[in-house]
Design a protein around this motif. Structure first.
Motif, PDB file in Angstrom:
ATOM      1  N   ALA A   1       0.892  -1.202   0.021  1.00 39.17           N
ATOM      2  CA  ALA A   1       0.056  -0.060   0.056  1.00 39.17           C
ATOM      3  C   ALA A   1       0.739   1.043   0.011  1.00 39.17           C
ATOM      4  CB  ALA A   1      -1.096   0.122   1.166  1.00 39.17           C
ATOM      5  N   ALA A   2       0.513   2.528  -0.563  1.00 40.62           N
ATOM      6  CA  ALA A   2       1.328   3.561  -0.569  1.00 40.62           C
ATOM      7  C   ALA A   2       1.735   3.903   0.800  1.00 40.62           C
ATOM      8  CB  ALA A   2       0.373   4.479  -1.144  1.00 40.62           C
ATOM      9  N   SER A   3       0.746   3.834   1.659  1.00 42.20           N
ATOM     10  CA  SER A   3       1.031   4.329   3.161  1.00 42.20           C
ATOM     11  C   SER A   3       2.114   3.381   3.772  1.00 42.20           C
ATOM     12  CB  SER A   3      -0.166   4.191   3.982  1.00 42.20           C
ATOM     13  OG  SER A   3      -0.593   2.819   4.058  1.00 42.20           O
ATOM     14  N   ILE A   4       2.417   2.157   3.340  1.00 40.78           N
ATOM     15  CA  ILE A   4       3.179   1.274   3.699  1.00 40.78           C
ATOM     16  C   ILE A   4       4.617   1.808   3.470  1.00 40.78           C
ATOM     17  CG2 ILE A   4       4.499  -1.014   3.819  1.00 40.78           C
ATOM     18  CD1 ILE A   4       1.484  -2.240   3.682  1.00 40.78           C
ATOM     19  N   GLY A   5       4.889   1.995   1.920  1.00 43.62           N
ATOM     20  CA  GLY A   5       5.950   2.587   1.402  1.00 43.62           C
ATOM     21  C   GLY A   5       6.283   3.994   1.893  1.00 43.62           C
ATOM     22  N   LEU A   6       5.462   4.508   2.249  1.00 45.50           N
ATOM     23  CA  LEU A   6       5.713   6.146   2.775  1.00 45.50           C
ATOM     24  C   LEU A   6       6.272   5.773   4.274  1.00 45.50           C
ATOM     25  CD1 LEU A   6       5.737   8.903   2.166  1.00 45.50           C
ATOM     26  CD2 LEU A   6       3.206   9.103   2.593  1.00 45.50           C
ATOM     27  N   LEU A   7       5.770   4.645   4.945  1.00 49.07           N
ATOM     28  CA  LEU A   7       6.180   4.525   6.491  1.00 49.07           C
ATOM     29  C   LEU A   7       7.737   4.077   6.318  1.00 49.07           C
ATOM     30  CD1 LEU A   7       3.033   2.842   7.892  1.00 49.07           C
ATOM     31  CD2 LEU A   7       3.888   5.274   8.547  1.00 49.07           C
ATOM     32  N   VAL A   8       7.919   3.418   5.311  1.00 48.94           N
ATOM     33  CA  VAL A   8       9.336   2.841   5.072  1.00 48.94           C
ATOM     34  C   VAL A   8      10.186   4.063   5.066  1.00 48.94           C
ATOM     35  CG1 VAL A   8      11.055   1.642   3.876  1.00 48.94           C
ATOM     36  CG2 VAL A   8       8.744   0.602   4.527  1.00 48.94           C
ATOM     37  N   THR A   9       9.666   4.862   4.197  1.00 51.79           N
ATOM     38  CA  THR A   9      10.582   6.217   3.659  1.00 51.79           C
ATOM     39  C   THR A   9      10.855   7.110   5.059  1.00 51.79           C
ATOM     40  OG1 THR A   9       9.571   6.189   1.589  1.00 51.79           O
ATOM     41  CG2 THR A   9      10.714   8.283   1.984  1.00 51.79           C
ATOM     42  N   MET A  10       9.709   7.312   5.651  1.00 51.05           N
ATOM     43  CA  MET A  10       9.806   8.080   6.830  1.00 51.05           C
ATOM     44  C   MET A  10      10.901   7.598   7.742  1.00 51.05           C
ATOM     45  SD  MET A  10       5.773   8.956   7.416  1.00 51.05           S
ATOM     46  CE  MET A  10       5.958   9.296   9.164  1.00 51.05           C
ATOM     47  N   GLN A  11      10.613   6.252   8.138  1.00 53.97           N
ATOM     48  CA  GLN A  11      11.553   5.536   9.069  1.00 53.97           C
ATOM     49  C   GLN A  11      13.196   5.636   8.618  1.00 53.97           C
ATOM     50  OE1 GLN A  11      10.489   1.747  10.968  1.00 53.97           O
ATOM     51  NE2 GLN A  11      12.346   0.848   9.956  1.00 53.97           N
ATOM     52  N   GLU A  12      13.276   5.373   6.990  1.00 55.34           N
ATOM     53  CA  GLU A  12      14.922   5.572   6.693  1.00 55.34           C
ATOM     54  C   GLU A  12      15.204   7.023   6.665  1.00 55.34           C
ATOM     55  OE1 GLU A  12      16.325   2.564   5.028  1.00 55.34           O
ATOM     56  OE2 GLU A  12      14.977   1.934   7.041  1.00 55.34           O
ATOM     57  N   TYR A  13      14.398   8.069   6.546  1.00 62.02           N
ATOM     58  CA  TYR A  13      14.704   9.552   6.779  1.00 62.02           C
ATOM     59  C   TYR A  13      14.983   9.635   8.056  1.00 62.02           C
ATOM     60  CZ  TYR A  13      14.735  14.367   6.832  1.00 62.02           C
ATOM     61  OH  TYR A  13      15.058  15.751   6.952  1.00 62.02           O
ATOM     62  N   ASN A  14      14.260   9.396   9.204  1.00 63.99           N
ATOM     63  CA  ASN A  14      14.681   9.617  10.375  1.00 63.99           C
ATOM     64  C   ASN A  14      15.976   8.818  11.059  1.00 63.99           C
ATOM     65  OD1 ASN A  14      12.245  10.956  10.781  1.00 63.99           O
ATOM     66  ND2 ASN A  14      11.103   9.376  11.673  1.00 63.99           N
ATOM     67  N   LYS A  15      16.208   7.927  10.445  1.00 66.85           N
ATOM     68  CA  LYS A  15      17.613   7.018  10.685  1.00 66.85           C
ATOM     69  C   LYS A  15      18.747   7.765   9.710  1.00 66.85           C
ATOM     70  CE  LYS A  15      15.530   2.756  11.779  1.00 66.85           C
ATOM     71  NZ  LYS A  15      15.355   1.321  11.503  1.00 66.85           N
ATOM     72  N   SER A  16      18.600   8.602   8.967  1.00 67.20           N
ATOM     73  CA  SER A  16      19.537   9.420   8.108  1.00 67.20           C
ATOM     74  C   SER A  16      20.167   8.507   7.146  1.00 67.20           C
ATOM     75  CB  SER A  16      20.646  10.021   8.806  1.00 67.20           C
ATOM     76  OG  SER A  16      20.209  11.278   9.578  1.00 67.20           O
TER      77      SER A  16
ATOM     78  N   ASN B   1       6.317   3.750  17.726  1.00 70.82           N
ATOM     79  CA  ASN B   1       5.877   4.159  16.447  1.00 70.82           C
ATOM     80  C   ASN B   1       4.453   4.254  16.152  1.00 70.82           C
ATOM     81  OD1 ASN B   1       8.416   5.023  16.099  1.00 70.82           O
ATOM     82  ND2 ASN B   1       9.000   3.294  15.214  1.00 70.82           N
ATOM     83  N   LEU B   2       3.954   2.893  16.381  1.00 73.29           N
ATOM     84  CA  LEU B   2       2.487   2.705  16.281  1.00 73.29           C
ATOM     85  C   LEU B   2       1.435   3.759  17.105  1.00 73.29           C
ATOM     86  CD1 LEU B   2       0.345   0.983  15.294  1.00 73.29           C
ATOM     87  CD2 LEU B   2       0.261  -0.316  17.383  1.00 73.29           C
ATOM     88  N   PHE B   3       1.899   4.243  18.161  1.00 74.95           N
ATOM     89  CA  PHE B   3       0.879   4.926  18.788  1.00 74.95           C
ATOM     90  C   PHE B   3       1.302   6.502  18.372  1.00 74.95           C
ATOM     91  CE2 PHE B   3       0.669   1.729  22.160  1.00 74.95           C
ATOM     92  CZ  PHE B   3      -0.743   1.687  22.438  1.00 74.95           C
ATOM     93  N   ASP B   4       2.471   6.580  17.856  1.00 74.01           N
ATOM     94  CA  ASP B   4       2.800   7.894  17.231  1.00 74.01           C
ATOM     95  C   ASP B   4       2.173   8.183  16.051  1.00 74.01           C
ATOM     96  OD1 ASP B   4       4.122  10.264  17.042  1.00 74.01           O
ATOM     97  OD2 ASP B   4       5.404   9.395  15.545  1.00 74.01           O
ATOM     98  N   ILE B   5       1.794   7.159  15.202  1.00 74.59           N
ATOM     99  CA  ILE B   5       1.031   7.119  14.031  1.00 74.59           C
ATOM    100  C   ILE B   5      -0.300   7.347  14.169  1.00 74.59           C
ATOM    101  CG2 ILE B   5       0.273   5.833  12.026  1.00 74.59           C
ATOM    102  CD1 ILE B   5       2.962   6.908  11.559  1.00 74.59           C
ATOM    103  N   TYR B   6      -0.764   6.649  15.101  1.00 73.55           N
ATOM    104  CA  TYR B   6      -2.227   6.672  15.586  1.00 73.55           C
ATOM    105  C   TYR B   6      -2.616   7.998  16.062  1.00 73.55           C
ATOM    106  CZ  TYR B   6      -3.577   1.638  15.365  1.00 73.55           C
ATOM    107  OH  TYR B   6      -3.773   0.385  14.721  1.00 73.55           O
ATOM    108  N   PHE B   7      -1.871   8.453  16.999  1.00 73.63           N
ATOM    109  CA  PHE B   7      -2.162   9.883  17.786  1.00 73.63           C
ATOM    110  C   PHE B   7      -1.837  11.003  16.745  1.00 73.63           C
ATOM    111  CE2 PHE B   7      -1.645   7.876  22.061  1.00 73.63           C
ATOM    112  CZ  PHE B   7      -3.167   7.629  21.995  1.00 73.63           C
ATOM    113  N   GLY B   8      -0.978  10.974  15.980  1.00 67.80           N
ATOM    114  CA  GLY B   8      -0.584  12.124  15.134  1.00 67.80           C
ATOM    115  C   GLY B   8      -1.187  11.986  13.607  1.00 67.80           C
TER     116      GLY B   8
END
Length: 468
Positions: free
Chosen positions: A208-223, A334-341
């Motif tokens: 799903a698009a959101s899954i790919g985007l979650l991967v991207t966000m995580q990889e960016y946060n890890k630099s 991370n799950l709660f961060d996504i849910y609440f944010g």
């Protein structure tokens, strides 16, 4: 594989002079199995498609559907609890100003700026208005807030539950390093991206698009990605899944031509992925990193073949991972961060966007300059097609809902395919990007949306004229 686990010698890829943290001997074998097993689980969950109950899906989709069916109507109460707790917690932190550590869970979940506090407020307000059916039709109508509450949120809550908790199997046990090394030269030359972004693309196409985007966000946060790379990947490779593409094709009435429909989308996405990173606004993004420096090195030492170095990096990565308990604990945060944010933002932005589409001529005005282009491309019923295409910025499903009333099958084919290749829609992908640390604002997202629309129209229309 025996070359890498021969007891009589050190592993071929385990040279400490090249990679100080590469495991040796028994630790190499254990780490190799760790990489293979957990990466296989990640592939099975996110990537590998199969037929299930008459539709093409992935294991994550089956788990999501199962949990969604099990929750039933209770998912509504889960959504209300999420948006309410999100707002109350943020208000408490903002107004009471308790002594909280900057790195604490409380700060991560509830210490937000005024813009995101406003988004949480309107998200909670709209959610309760829709549930109670109290307020203006602009908000509570089935075709506006009802789409978010009854169609989108019941899918996203179980999807994020499984996706976030199992995402490390895809990203953290060596698969990204292995595939990234193998694909690095292709992705650098064609898309100006690191090779590991190939995994983002696959997880979107088959998941799903959101899954790919979650991967991207995580990889960016890890630099592992720079700001430019993350922005390109988020707006270029976060394509919706094959399964949902079929749903769009069926809704707009071109599912009888699905193979050509999907191949057209793939061709269009490939061409757009080559062009978009080379033009503003994406080309102007800086190559700066979230932590201040890059944590990624995709260079291949001279004494290694590409495949050998891919295995080396994968095994080394698997060896460096902590216990599954620690990984699960981090994923739960991370799950709660996504849910609440994110959930409140989807309610706020998605409802407003759908309300504008349903009750105002805003999209007619915005699409007016598009009509002459559609007529130039000889697209039938151009005046009906133009608003449908612009509506894709609010929600990806809107063009299909509006476009299904168009008589011309060729025009419906073009509208449906374009709605997939536009990628940026504010009810989910756009909201997730704005919530992330990737520095893209609404104006930039709209510019990217328009540019992708123009590129898509030229390619898709050319194919459509050959088919019809």
């Amino acid at each position: 594989m025996t070359n890498y686990i021969d007891k009589s010698q050190q592993p071929l890829l385990g040279n400490d002079a090249v990679e100080p943290t590469t495991p040796q001997g028994e630790r190499w074998r254990a780490s190799m199995w760790k990489f293979l097993l957990f990466s296989a689980l990640g592939l099975a969950l996110f990537i590998i498609p199969f037929k299930w109950e008459g539709k093409v899906t992935i294991l994550l989709g089956v788990l999501t559907d199962t949990l969604q069916a099990s929750l039933g109507d209770y998912v509504v109460y889960a959504a209300l609890a999420i948006v309410t707790l999100s707002l109350v917690g943020a208000l408490a932190v903002k107004l009471v100003r308790p002594e909280i550590h900057a790195d604490s869970m409380t700060a991560k979940l509830f210490d937000v700026d005024w813009f995101w506090l406003a988004a949480r407020f309107f998200g909670a307000l709209f959610a309760w208005m829709i549930y109670l059916q109290v307020g203006p039709e602009f908000i509570i109508n089935r075709n506006t807030g009802g789409v978010i509450f009854e169609d989108l949120i019941p899918i996203l809550i179980p999807l994020f539950f499984f996706a976030i908790l199992s995402l490390p199997f895809l990203t953290d046990f060596g698969l990204m390093e292995f595939l990234g090394t193998l694909a690095s030269k292709v992705f650098v030359k064609l898309f100006r991206l690191p090779g590991r972004s190939a995994v983002d693309a696959m997880s979107s196409w088959f998941g799903a698009a959101s899954i790919g985007l979650l991967v991207t966000m995580q990889e960016y946060n890890k630099s592992y990605y720079s700001q430019r790379e993350a922005a390109i990947i988020a707006t270029t490779f976060s394509v919706t899944s094959i399964a949902f593409t079929y749903v769009v094709a069926k809704t707009i009435g071109v599912d009888n031509n699905f193979i050509f429909f999907y191949l057209t989308i793939a061709l269009t996405g490939f061409i757009a992925a080559i062009i978009m990173p080379r033009i503003p606004p994406l080309s102007l993004k800086p190559d700066t990193y979230h932590s201040g420096k890059s944590m990624l090195d995709e260079g291949i030492p001279a004494q290694y073949s590409t495949y050998q170095w891919a295995v080396n990096r994968a095994v080394t990565r698997a060896h460096s991972m902590p216990s599954l308990g620690s990984v699960f604990k981090h994923s739960l945060k991370n799950l709660f961060d996504i849910y609440f944010g994110l959930i409140p933002v989807i309610f706020a932005i998605g409802t407003i966007g759908l309300g504008l589409a349903e009750y105002t001529p805003v999209f007619d005005w915005l699409s007016a300059p598009l009509v002459p282009l559609l007529e130039l491309l000889q697209i039938p019923e151009a005046t009906k097609a133009a608003p449908a295409m612009i509506m894709g910025f609010a929600d990806m499903y809107l063009p299909a809902l509006v476009g299904k009333s168009i008589e011309s099958e060729m025009t419906r084919f073009i509208v449906g395919a374009a709605s997939i290749t536009q990628i940026v829609y504010m009810s989910e992908v756009g909201a997730l990007i704005l919530k992330s640390n990737i520095n893209l604002n609404v104006l930039e997202l709209f510019m990217i949306f328009i540019l992708r629309t123009l590129i898509s129209l030229v390619v898709i229309t050319s194919v459509a004229h050959l088919l019809y």
